[in-house]
Motif scaffolding. Structure first.
Motif, PDB file in Angstrom:
ATOM      1  N   LEU A 170       0.805  -1.217   0.000  1.00  8.76           N
ATOM      2  CA  LEU A 170       0.000   0.000   0.000  1.00  8.76           C
ATOM      3  C   LEU A 170       0.846   1.279   0.000  1.00  8.76           C
ATOM      4  O   LEU A 170       0.525   2.217  -0.745  1.00  8.76           O
ATOM      5  N   PRO A 171       1.926   1.375   0.786  1.00  9.07           N
ATOM      6  CA  PRO A 171       2.738   2.601   0.712  1.00  9.07           C
ATOM      7  C   PRO A 171       3.324   2.849  -0.679  1.00  9.07           C
ATOM      8  O   PRO A 171       3.441   3.997  -1.101  1.00  9.07           O
ATOM      9  N   ALA A 172       3.652   1.781  -1.403  1.00  9.24           N
ATOM     10  CA  ALA A 172       4.179   1.952  -2.761  1.00  9.24           C
ATOM     11  C   ALA A 172       3.097   2.495  -3.692  1.00  9.24           C
ATOM     12  O   ALA A 172       3.360   3.364  -4.525  1.00  9.24           O
ATOM     13  N   ILE A 174       3.212   6.004  -5.716  1.00  9.43           N
ATOM     14  CA  ILE A 174       3.045   6.089  -7.174  1.00  9.43           C
ATOM     15  C   ILE A 174       1.963   7.102  -7.516  1.00  9.43           C
ATOM     16  O   ILE A 174       2.122   7.916  -8.442  1.00  9.43           O
ATOM     17  N   ILE A 175       0.854   7.091  -6.761  1.00 11.31           N
ATOM     18  CA  ILE A 175      -0.213   8.063  -7.001  1.00 11.31           C
ATOM     19  C   ILE A 175       0.298   9.483  -6.743  1.00 11.31           C
ATOM     20  O   ILE A 175      -0.054  10.421  -7.457  1.00 11.31           O
ATOM     21  N   GLY A 180       4.266   2.187  10.457  1.00 10.39           N
ATOM     22  CA  GLY A 180       3.968   3.616  10.307  1.00 10.39           C
ATOM     23  C   GLY A 180       3.764   4.003   8.853  1.00 10.39           C
ATOM     24  O   GLY A 180       2.910   4.828   8.537  1.00 10.39           O
ATOM     25  N   GLY A 181       4.541   3.403   7.955  1.00 11.40           N
ATOM     26  CA  GLY A 181       4.375   3.660   6.533  1.00 11.40           C
ATOM     27  C   GLY A 181       3.032   3.169   6.026  1.00 11.40           C
ATOM     28  O   GLY A 181       2.378   3.840   5.227  1.00 11.40           O
ATOM     29  N   HIS A 182       2.618   1.984   6.510  1.00  6.80           N
ATOM     30  CA  HIS A 182       1.314   1.449   6.109  1.00  6.80           C
ATOM     31  C   HIS A 182       0.180   2.327   6.634  1.00  6.80           C
ATOM     32  O   HIS A 182      -0.754   2.656   5.902  1.00  6.80           O
ATOM     33  N   THR A 183       0.277   2.731   7.895  1.00 10.18           N
ATOM     34  CA  THR A 183      -0.747   3.603   8.488  1.00 10.18           C
ATOM     35  C   THR A 183      -0.768   4.957   7.780  1.00 10.18           C
ATOM     36  O   THR A 183      -1.831   5.503   7.485  1.00 10.18           O
ATOM     37  N   GLY A 184       0.405   5.493   7.504  1.00 15.83           N
ATOM     38  CA  GLY A 184       0.485   6.767   6.798  1.00 15.83           C
ATOM     39  C   GLY A 184      -0.121   6.686   5.401  1.00 15.83           C
ATOM     40  O   GLY A 184      -0.770   7.623   4.934  1.00 15.83           O
TER      41      GLY A 184
END
Length: 116
Positions: A10-12, A16-17, A92-96
């Protein structure tokens, strides 16, 4: 190697978006500067530009630019927070990314309500 079989985290996808929204903003500068120049030329040209926004295509373009700007802003704030050490872990990256996507969707919906 078949790239279509790779499932990105999801963070990737959020990153990208963010890049795509920056790309859209870069190329929309020409549209925005043209509209600004038209609006400042005379009172009549300003009225013509205002009337152009009654067209659905122009509204769609404006909504697209505002959507890209809104998502890019939200994701940019997330990156600034990460630069300060907030949300640098994997969790944290996933939550962000979740927060960025949800806030970005809210901003996009609000831009659509505002334009239409």
């Amino acid at each position: 190697m078949d790239i279509s079989t790779i499932e990105l985290p999801l963070p990737a996808k959020a990153s990208i978006i963010h890049r795509v929204s920056g790309f859209i903003l870069f190329f929309s500068v020409a549209f925005m500067l043209t509209a600004l120049a038209e609006s400042l030329e005379s009172a009549e040209s300003f009225a013509n530009l205002t009337n152009a926004f009654d067209n659905g295509i122009v509204k769609f373009i404006a909504w697209g630019i505002l959507s890209a700007l809104g998502y890019h802003f939200v994701a940019g704030v997330k990156h600034l927070l990460m630069d300060m050490g907030i949300g640098e872990t994997k969790e944290g990256g996933h939550t962000g990314a979740i927060i960025t996507l949800v806030l970005g969707a809210i901003v996009i919906l609000l831009a659509g309500v505002w334009v239409w």
